[in-house]
Design a protein around this motif. Structure first.
Motif, PDB file in Angstrom:
ATOM      1  N   ASN A  10       0.692  -1.568  -0.070  1.00 46.77           N
ATOM      2  CA  ASN A  10       0.327   0.098  -0.081  1.00 46.77           C
ATOM      3  C   ASN A  10       0.532   1.167  -0.285  1.00 46.77           C
ATOM      4  OD1 ASN A  10      -2.248  -1.095   2.657  1.00 46.77           O
ATOM      5  ND2 ASN A  10      -2.426  -1.283  -0.081  1.00 46.77           N
ATOM      6  N   VAL A  11       2.209   0.981   0.708  1.00 51.05           N
ATOM      7  CA  VAL A  11       2.620   2.357   0.732  1.00 51.05           C
ATOM      8  C   VAL A  11       3.731   2.870  -0.067  1.00 51.05           C
ATOM      9  CG1 VAL A  11       4.795   3.275   2.257  1.00 51.05           C
ATOM     10  CG2 VAL A  11       3.391   2.090   3.566  1.00 51.05           C
ATOM     11  N   LYS A  12       4.208   1.362  -0.389  1.00 56.76           N
ATOM     12  CA  LYS A  12       4.474   1.568  -2.465  1.00 56.76           C
ATOM     13  C   LYS A  12       3.462   2.280  -3.541  1.00 56.76           C
ATOM     14  CE  LYS A  12       6.322  -1.657  -6.129  1.00 56.76           C
ATOM     15  NZ  LYS A  12       6.650  -2.454  -6.649  1.00 56.76           N
ATOM     16  N   TRP A  13       2.078   1.908  -3.413  1.00 52.96           N
ATOM     17  CA  TRP A  13       1.249   2.149  -4.383  1.00 52.96           C
ATOM     18  C   TRP A  13       0.994   3.801  -3.777  1.00 52.96           C
ATOM     19  CZ3 TRP A  13      -1.724  -2.624  -2.837  1.00 52.96           C
ATOM     20  CH2 TRP A  13      -1.649  -3.687  -4.115  1.00 52.96           C
ATOM     21  N   LEU A  14       1.062   4.094  -3.177  1.00 57.36           N
ATOM     22  CA  LEU A  14       1.185   5.496  -2.097  1.00 57.36           C
ATOM     23  C   LEU A  14       1.748   6.755  -2.891  1.00 57.36           C
ATOM     24  CD1 LEU A  14      -1.142   8.148  -1.009  1.00 57.36           C
ATOM     25  CD2 LEU A  14      -0.010   7.370   1.242  1.00 57.36           C
ATOM     26  N   LYS A  15       3.251   6.107  -2.698  1.00 57.16           N
ATOM     27  CA  LYS A  15       4.222   6.319  -2.840  1.00 57.16           C
ATOM     28  C   LYS A  15       4.317   7.224  -4.666  1.00 57.16           C
ATOM     29  CE  LYS A  15       9.545   7.252  -1.917  1.00 57.16           C
ATOM     30  NZ  LYS A  15      10.769   6.163  -2.006  1.00 57.16           N
ATOM     31  N   GLN A  16       4.053   5.983  -5.344  1.00 58.19           N
ATOM     32  CA  GLN A  16       3.923   6.032  -7.007  1.00 58.19           C
ATOM     33  C   GLN A  16       2.763   6.680  -6.700  1.00 58.19           C
ATOM     34  OE1 GLN A  16       5.833   4.625  -9.764  1.00 58.19           O
ATOM     35  NE2 GLN A  16       4.978   6.025 -10.417  1.00 58.19           N
ATOM     36  N   ASP A  17       1.640   7.024  -6.764  1.00 58.77           N
ATOM     37  CA  ASP A  17       1.002   7.746  -6.625  1.00 58.77           C
ATOM     38  C   ASP A  17       1.514   9.287  -6.352  1.00 58.77           C
ATOM     39  OD1 ASP A  17      -0.563   6.024  -7.554  1.00 58.77           O
ATOM     40  OD2 ASP A  17      -2.335   5.784  -6.237  1.00 58.77           O
ATOM     41  N   LEU A  18       1.927   9.568  -5.581  1.00 63.42           N
ATOM     42  CA  LEU A  18       2.466  11.024  -5.062  1.00 63.42           C
ATOM     43  C   LEU A  18       3.446  11.181  -6.405  1.00 63.42           C
ATOM     44  CD1 LEU A  18       2.513  10.552  -1.503  1.00 63.42           C
ATOM     45  CD2 LEU A  18       0.744  12.008  -2.749  1.00 63.42           C
ATOM     46  N   TYR A  19       4.008  11.037  -6.608  1.00 64.41           N
ATOM     47  CA  TYR A  19       5.397  11.318  -7.346  1.00 64.41           C
ATOM     48  C   TYR A  19       4.566  11.077  -8.660  1.00 64.41           C
ATOM     49  CZ  TYR A  19       9.976   9.921  -9.608  1.00 64.41           C
ATOM     50  OH  TYR A  19      10.702  10.883 -10.877  1.00 64.41           O
ATOM     51  N   THR A  20       3.585  10.450  -9.176  1.00 65.75           N
ATOM     52  CA  THR A  20       3.150  11.192 -10.281  1.00 65.75           C
ATOM     53  C   THR A  20       2.069  11.863 -10.659  1.00 65.75           C
ATOM     54  OG1 THR A  20       2.724   8.959 -10.575  1.00 65.75           O
ATOM     55  CG2 THR A  20       1.025   9.957 -11.712  1.00 65.75           C
ATOM     56  N   CYS A  21       2.334  12.494  -9.667  1.00 63.31           N
ATOM     57  CA  CYS A  21       1.724  13.864  -9.004  1.00 63.31           C
ATOM     58  C   CYS A  21       2.481  15.567  -8.718  1.00 63.31           C
ATOM     59  CB  CYS A  21       0.144  13.986  -7.111  1.00 63.31           C
ATOM     60  SG  CYS A  21      -0.697  13.766  -7.874  1.00 63.31           S
ATOM     61  N   GLY A  22       4.151  14.647  -8.519  1.00 67.07           N
ATOM     62  CA  GLY A  22       4.892  15.799  -8.620  1.00 67.07           C
ATOM     63  C   GLY A  22       5.201  15.474  -6.774  1.00 67.07           C
TER      64      GLY A  22
END
Length: 149
Positions: A75-87
């Motif tokens: 879950n943390v990995k997917w959240l980090k990816q979403d946040l990264y995608t948002c800059g």
């Protein structure tokens, strides 16, 4: 503020049922309209709750919802990816509460997929918004936003 004077009017007021059809599966350009840290109603786990406003041309103004439950390493990995995608790049997840405002008005291309009764929203990539889309106010109160956050 005493609202008791309106109790009778409230009781007798009719409520118009709104029945919105689901936004169909597909790719959409959206703007992050609202984002908040909360807890999952079912598990009580921490969760980042996103409201994504569709920019159009079809379903303009409608909202898509994305929830990142924070309960496991994946879950943390997917959240980090979403946040990264948002800059948004951070050293620690504990910095997130102070950074939520930076996520507002971010433009994204997302994919909505439905499998059985479950809807999933995937962040594909960040997009540059047109001046018109960027200027449109967030946390809007469009008629299509009748579902509370």
């Amino acid at each position: 503020m005493d609202l008791a004077q309106f109790d009778d009017d409230f009781v007798s007021a009719d409520v118009e049922e709104k029945d919105f059809e689901a936004v169909p599966d597909g790719k959409y350009q959206v703007k992050v309209d609202r984002v908040e840290l909360t807890r999952s109603e079912t598990s009580g786990n921490p969760m980042l709750k996103w409201a994504l406003k569709i920019l159009g041309p079809t379903h303009k103004g409608r909202l898509l919802w994305r929830n990142n439950v924070i309960a496991s390493k994946d879950n943390v990995k997917w959240l980090k990816q979403d946040l990264y995608t948002c800059g948004l790049q951070m050293d620690k997840l504990s910095d997130l509460p102070g950074k939520l405002e930076t996520l507002l008005d971010v433009g994204l291309e997302v994919t909505k997929r439905t499998k059985n009764e479950f809807e999933n929203i995937y962040f594909n990539r960040r997009i540059v918004l047109s001046d018109e889309d960027a200027a449109a106010p967030s946390a809007g109160h469009d008629v299509d936003d009748m579902i509370p956050f």
